[in-house]
Design an enzyme around this catalytic site. Structure first.
Site, PDB file in Angstrom:
ATOM      1  N   ASN A 131       0.854  -1.181   0.000  1.00 30.24           N
ATOM      2  CA  ASN A 131       0.000   0.000   0.000  1.00 30.24           C
ATOM      3  C   ASN A 131       0.894   1.237   0.000  1.00 30.24           C
ATOM      4  O   ASN A 131       2.106   1.131   0.218  1.00 30.24           O
ATOM      5  CB  ASN A 131      -0.957  -0.017   1.202  1.00 30.24           C
ATOM      6  CG  ASN A 131      -0.222  -0.001   2.520  1.00 30.24           C
ATOM      7  OD1 ASN A 131       0.464   0.954   2.866  1.00 30.24           O
ATOM      8  ND2 ASN A 131      -0.357  -1.090   3.284  1.00 30.24           N
ATOM      9  N   LYS A 146       9.504 -15.616 -11.739  1.00 23.44           N
ATOM     10  CA  LYS A 146       8.663 -14.542 -12.255  1.00 23.44           C
ATOM     11  C   LYS A 146       7.588 -15.104 -13.184  1.00 23.44           C
ATOM     12  O   LYS A 146       7.872 -15.905 -14.069  1.00 23.44           O
ATOM     13  CB  LYS A 146       9.533 -13.525 -13.002  1.00 23.44           C
ATOM     14  CG  LYS A 146       8.739 -12.394 -13.626  1.00 23.44           C
ATOM     15  CD  LYS A 146       9.636 -11.463 -14.428  1.00 23.44           C
ATOM     16  CE  LYS A 146       8.817 -10.398 -15.139  1.00 23.44           C
ATOM     17  NZ  LYS A 146       9.659  -9.492 -15.951  1.00 23.44           N
ATOM     18  N   ASP A 201      -3.691 -10.327  12.510  1.00 27.19           N
ATOM     19  CA  ASP A 201      -3.981  -8.959  12.966  1.00 27.19           C
ATOM     20  C   ASP A 201      -3.012  -8.657  14.109  1.00 27.19           C
ATOM     21  O   ASP A 201      -3.188  -9.125  15.227  1.00 27.19           O
ATOM     22  CB  ASP A 201      -5.428  -8.856  13.432  1.00 27.19           C
ATOM     23  CG  ASP A 201      -5.846  -7.417  13.723  1.00 27.19           C
ATOM     24  OD1 ASP A 201      -5.024  -6.658  14.290  1.00 27.19           O
ATOM     25  OD2 ASP A 201      -6.991  -7.048  13.406  1.00 27.19           O
TER      26      ASP A 201
END
Length: 404
Positions: A211, A290, A307
């Site tokens: 992210n 890959k 978590d």
């Protein structure tokens, strides 16, 4: 009075009509038993004389960088080394520009480059100047470096306009000064573990799931905690930020790496501030080679990551847990659910879709949800300023826990 005593403040005065208020500010600080050393620009002399400040502070005012009263030391270095706080009030557009771009052609700006103590800038100017893009950008540069910018007040201005640009009343500036100095070393002896940045989950040797977290919020928290006396460990995902001096830095890649690093240090931690943005999912299988285009579009099965914060919440004994929730909508019920489910003492919630609040920005706008039910919404500010407010709450929790 010796300038080496604990409560000494540098007061920089630049050349604006609000310089007359700086005299009242100096007087109030002296009454509160601060040792005040005034520095003035040449332009400030057009508004207030050095004799005024000398009479109020019982110290000679320094204007020229070539005025060296003592042969044993260089004045601006000596003052910078021993100041607890440097306040520039009023700060004109000219001085703000110099500070933002590292120019040092007078005593006020030269000393600003030499200080290691907190720097506070109090702008005062015409409302149109205050809203000029150059001034706005220069203030943002200062905020991004951790400079505390005290917003100007609104009201009638000396130029005849009415708007934002007045120097705040001296009493209000003193209140901010008092708050800043009260923070000093209030986390001495506190062991703080901070997480920051993204985690990376590999698909194959060249592709990852991640992210855009920059780590700026976590690094600001680590830096501010060190300044306030804490013993800090920073667990950081891949970021491009320079290391924070005076901390232990642990670099990690994946969410499992993050969990391992935090779990290993959690029992010896007083406060965990989980500002990282770990990936919630990872590929079930990492390809050893890959994936080639000619092989078609790969079908990737994802499995949940642990978590980290919820795991620590289940393990906590007397630790203080501060969590972060980067969301795309403001949902108080969801925030309270996370707060309770993960056994947090405070949740810092923000909406990353708001302008200037996303992962890569230097500013943030957050709501603090406390375990005892209080909800605080903080206005948009630099991540350095938000970090200080969060640590104010952390310090209060830590001291209450120690005393209880």
């Amino acid at each position: 009075m010796n300038f080496m005593e604990d409560k000494h403040i540098l007061l920089g005065v630049s050349g604006g009509i609000a310089a007359f208020k700086a005299a009242s500010l100096a007087s109030l600080l002296v009454k509160e038993k601060y040792a005040v050393q005034v520095l003035m620009t040449e332009h400030a002399l057009e508004f207030v004389t050095p004799l005024t400040f000398q009479a109020l502070t019982k110290r000679p005012v320094i204007v020229s960088t070539f005025d060296e009263p003592s042969p044993d030391s260089i004045a601006h270095i000596h003052l910078a080394d021993h100041a607890k706080l440097y306040v520039i009030a009023p700060a004109t557009a000219n001085v703000i520009a110099k500070l933002a771009h590292g120019l040092a052609d007078d005593m006020v700006t030269t000393t600003a480059l030499a200080v290691t103590c907190p720097l506070m800038v109090v702008p005062a100017m015409n409302v149109h100047m205050m809203n000029h893009p150059a001034v706005i950008d220069n203030l943002e540069i200062l905020r991004s470096r951790g400079v505390l910018v005290v917003d100007p007040a609104e009201g009638p201005l000396a130029c005849g306009y009415t708007g934002r640009g007045r120097l705040p009343e001296p009493e209000d500036i003193v209140s901010v000064i008092r708050a800043v100095l009260s923070r000093e070393k209030d986390l001495q002896g506190c062991r703080i573990l901070v997480t920051a940045g993204p985690t990376v989950e590999a698909i194959d040797p060249v592709r990852v799931i991640t992210n855009p977290s920059s780590g700026k919020m976590g690094y600001a928290l680590a830096r501010a905690a060190v300044e306030r006396g804490a013993e800090v460990t920073l667990v950081s995902g891949p970021v491009s930020l320079p290391p924070v001096e005076g901390i232990e830095l642990i670099r990690i890649e994946s969410t499992n790496d993050l969990l391992e690093a935090v779990s290993h240090r959690f029992s010896d931690t007083d406060v965990l501030i989980a500002a990282a943005a770990p990936s919630d999912f990872r590929p079930a299988e990492r390809l050893s080679n890959k994936w080639k285009k000619q092989n078609g579009i790969p079908e990737i099965k994802f499995i949940p990551n642990p978590d980290v914060l919820a795991t620590m919440g289940q393990q906590k004994t007397n630790q203080i847990l501060i969590g972060f929730a980067a969301e795309t909508e403001g949902n108080p019920e969801e925030a309270r659910r996370k707060l309770e489910q993960k056994r947090l003492d405070m949740l810092v919630h923000n909406n990353i879709l708001l302008p200037g609040v996303g992962f890569q920005s230097d500013t943030n706008e957050v709501t603090l949800y406390h375990a005892h039910g209080q909800v605080e919404t903080l206005p948009k500010a630099s991540k350095n300023e938000i970090a200080q407010i969060i640590l104010d709450r952390v310090a209060a929790l830590w001291h209450a826990r120690k005393e209880g």
